[in-house]
Design a protein around this motif. Sequence first.
Motif, short mmCIF file in Angstrom:
data_model
loop_
_atom_site.label_atom_id
_atom_site.label_comp_id
_atom_site.label_asym_id
_atom_site.label_seq_id
_atom_site.Cartn_x
_atom_site.Cartn_y
_atom_site.Cartn_z
N TRP A 163 -1.20 0.48 2.49
CA TRP A 163 -0.47 0.62 1.23
C TRP A 163 0.93 1.18 1.47
CZ3 TRP A 163 -2.93 3.82 -3.40
CH2 TRP A 163 -2.12 3.69 -4.53
N GLY A 200 -6.65 -4.75 -0.37
CA GLY A 200 -5.48 -4.31 0.37
C GLY A 200 -5.07 -5.31 1.43
N TRP A 274 -5.19 0.84 -7.58
CA TRP A 274 -4.96 0.78 -6.13
C TRP A 274 -3.79 -0.15 -5.82
CZ3 TRP A 274 -7.32 3.77 -2.57
CH2 TRP A 274 -8.51 4.40 -2.94
N PHE A 275 -3.01 0.24 -4.81
CA PHE A 275 -1.90 -0.56 -4.29
C PHE A 275 -0.81 -0.81 -5.33
CE2 PHE A 275 -5.78 -1.75 -1.98
CZ PHE A 275 -5.44 -1.26 -0.73
#
Length: 346
Positions: A163, A200, A274-275
């Motif tokens: 990330w 990811g 996330w990310f």
Amino acid sequence: IHAPCFTQPVPTAFKEWGRKGLTLLQSDLPADTKIKVVMPLITHRTFTGNLAEAEYYINIYRELTDSADITTLTVMSLKNLEAFYHWLKAEFAACRKVVIEALDLASATGIHIISPFILANGIAGALSCSDLVTAEKFLQNMKPYVKTPGGWIREYFHLLTAWHALLEKKFSKAVLHGKLAVKYAKETGSPLSATTSHLGLALALNAAGRPKNAEQQLKMAFSICRRIGSEQMEFACYLAAAEFAIDSEVRNRTRLSLQKAMSIGCTQQYFNTWFWRQDKMARLCCKALEAKIEEDYVQDLICKRGLLPEEPPLELENWPWPLKIYTLGRFALVKDGKVVSFPKKG
């Protein structure tokens, strides 16, 4: 119920364990026993994206810690779960505060068993608001723990490094660490974290110019998050699908993916995931407003996260500018969505 929380978090498998846990919480068991029950309930709700219930159980946890003679590790565990919750809620100052408190407590007592997970939440919070300096500092502090047994710490470290590399636009590095995260995800046997690692890697591969490989990884992430019933991860996956569709100029898929992502986000009131990358989210929000998808929620998302594309979207009437001035044929002043009226002509 800790084991099924990580290994069998699918709704049908976990529901029965959750019911048993609730029954125990309503009984006359000692507070320290109830704490062992409520911890996995918080973990499950945060990972799957049910933040309202997560907050409810966190409050129960706090009440239990106030009423019992508890261990330092129990206090640290509470702070770790609070940090995770604050990060998902996009409450980054609160996340950092709890992380620092937990790490200071670990340093003062020498109890470091969950320090890498506390650091991971601090890294995620920093990355979500593009604070690469703090994220790098926490990553370096987390690095020594990667040598300890257990795939989850290694998976988390490589996932967060991927990330960080995405934000730095070091895409080859992001792919390398994304692959390592997927590798260690298989060792943990936890679908809760595996879906995140596949996502990811998908984002890293797409950024590196390998869209076909990226689509394969995204399909795997979708498959897992649907099986375990994680709306948080489904939200993130649909955002990624929309991002890929924009890159490949597939308009129908862009609209469909955005509609599904923003519908989940609106229902659950998600303002982080996330990310998170500010530039990508700003572009996705532009596309959503162009298509008039969940306009109120998308405008809220833009304002709360301070999103703005590199080229200001002046053509978008529904972009939530803090101040709008209309001229040429009429004059109007709009502040925070409300027309400013004047008692007389100036």
